[in-house]
Design an enzyme around this catalytic site. Structure first.
Site, PDB file in Angstrom:
ATOM      1  N   HIS A 274       2.771  -7.206   4.256  1.00  0.00           N
ATOM      2  CA  HIS A 274       1.410  -6.713   4.481  1.00  0.00           C
ATOM      3  C   HIS A 274       0.961  -6.980   5.913  1.00  0.00           C
ATOM      4  CE1 HIS A 274       0.093  -5.788   0.269  1.00  0.00           C
ATOM      5  NE2 HIS A 274       1.181  -6.508   0.027  1.00  0.00           N
TER       6      HIS A 274
ATOM      7  N   GLU B 246      -2.087   0.249   7.787  1.00  0.00           N
ATOM      8  CA  GLU B 246      -1.243  -0.800   7.211  1.00  0.00           C
ATOM      9  C   GLU B 246      -0.029  -0.219   6.487  1.00  0.00           C
ATOM     10  OE1 GLU B 246      -1.566  -4.745   4.287  1.00  0.00           O
ATOM     11  OE2 GLU B 246      -3.284  -3.409   4.527  1.00  0.00           O
TER      12      GLU B 246
ATOM     13  N   HIS C 231       0.828  -1.206   0.000  1.00  0.00           N
ATOM     14  CA  HIS C 231       0.000   0.000   0.000  1.00  0.00           C
ATOM     15  C   HIS C 231       0.873   1.271   0.000  1.00  0.00           C
ATOM     16  CE1 HIS C 231      -3.355  -2.731   0.518  1.00  0.00           C
ATOM     17  NE2 HIS C 231      -2.601  -3.361   1.410  1.00  0.00           N
TER      18      HIS C 231
ATOM     19  N   GLU D 183       1.501 -11.830   5.507  1.00  0.00           N
ATOM     20  CA  GLU D 183       0.421 -11.110   6.204  1.00  0.00           C
ATOM     21  C   GLU D 183       0.702 -11.226   7.696  1.00  0.00           C
ATOM     22  OE1 GLU D 183      -1.923  -9.252   5.080  1.00  0.00           O
ATOM     23  OE2 GLU D 183      -2.535  -9.898   3.063  1.00  0.00           O
TER      24      GLU D 183
END
Length: 227
Positions: free
Chosen positions: A78, A24, A10, A141
């Site tokens: 992430h 995030e 992101h 993640e």
């Protein structure tokens, strides 16, 4: 030379998941830069970031950066969301044997480093950054931003260091990386900038991992004690 691309998920107008006072895009950059800094202590490693500041990048742009660099490995960092808890990693749906082997090693070392966290497993997905990159690639993640317990961990500087450390040890083992003989004294922080890190043994799967992280922090010039 081993070329490793680190992709901070992101950025810019895309904050990623947002919850519990965290974004995030900020966490992925923090963790990614910690990984890059630690990799700087190894011989023959070139770290390439897809972004170095808070900017938006299309997924295709991230892929182009990695492919143009002819990287040996692509790592996309992430933070999860959706009400779950724990850590999971992803590789492309139709991976080669090398990618599977790398995931096995890296996933395992991250779980050892972060300790008492649910292992959600080694998974596969048709994500663009895994599908379009021409080198082995993994997407991690690292806990759930919208889970209160996970978010409390993600607010801890030490826990972020543990996440980064797990990634680095995984890469060290996957690629057979060797530490540089001498650390660069110039890279150590000024005495006025140093803060004491308390490395909590209970946060790790075993004491050895806590001791190794404490040593890493000391090498960087940060005082660290094991508690």
């Amino acid at each position: 030379m081993v070329r490793i691309v680190i992709d901070f998920g992101h950025g810019g107008s895309d904050p990623g998941a947002v919850a519990n006072g965290l974004r995030e895009k900020d966490l992925t950059m923090k963790i990614g830069k910690m990984i890059g800094d630690m990799l700087g202590e190894y011989e023959g490693v070139q770290v390439i970031y897809t972004r170095t500041d808070d900017r938006f990048l299309e997924l295709s742009e991230r892929v182009v950066i990695a492919n143009k660099a002819k990287a040996d490995f692509f790592l996309s960092v992430h933070i999860n969301s959706g009400g779950g808890t724990g850590f999971e990693s992803f590789i492309f749906n139709n991976p080669d044997a090398k990618t599977v082997a790398y995931q096995n090693v890296i996933h395992g070392e991250i779980m050892k480093a972060i300790g008492n966290v649910k292992d959600r497993g080694k998974k596969r997905a048709n994500y663009a950054v895994l599908r379009e990159t021409k080198m082995p690639a993994i997407l991690t993640e690292n806990l759930f931003i919208d889970n209160e317990n996970d978010a409390a961990k993600l607010k801890s500087e030490q826990f972020l260091q543990q996440i980064a450390y797990g990634h680095v040890i995984g890469l060290e083992k996957a690629f057979g990386l060797k530490k540089k003989a001498k650390q660069q004294v110039q890279s150590q922080p000024k005495a006025s900038d140093k803060k004491l890190y308390r490395v909590q043994v209970g946060a790790f799967a075993d004491r050895e991992n806590a001791e190794r992280l404490a040593e890493e922090l000391k090498k960087k010039g940060y005082p660290a004690i094991i508690v």
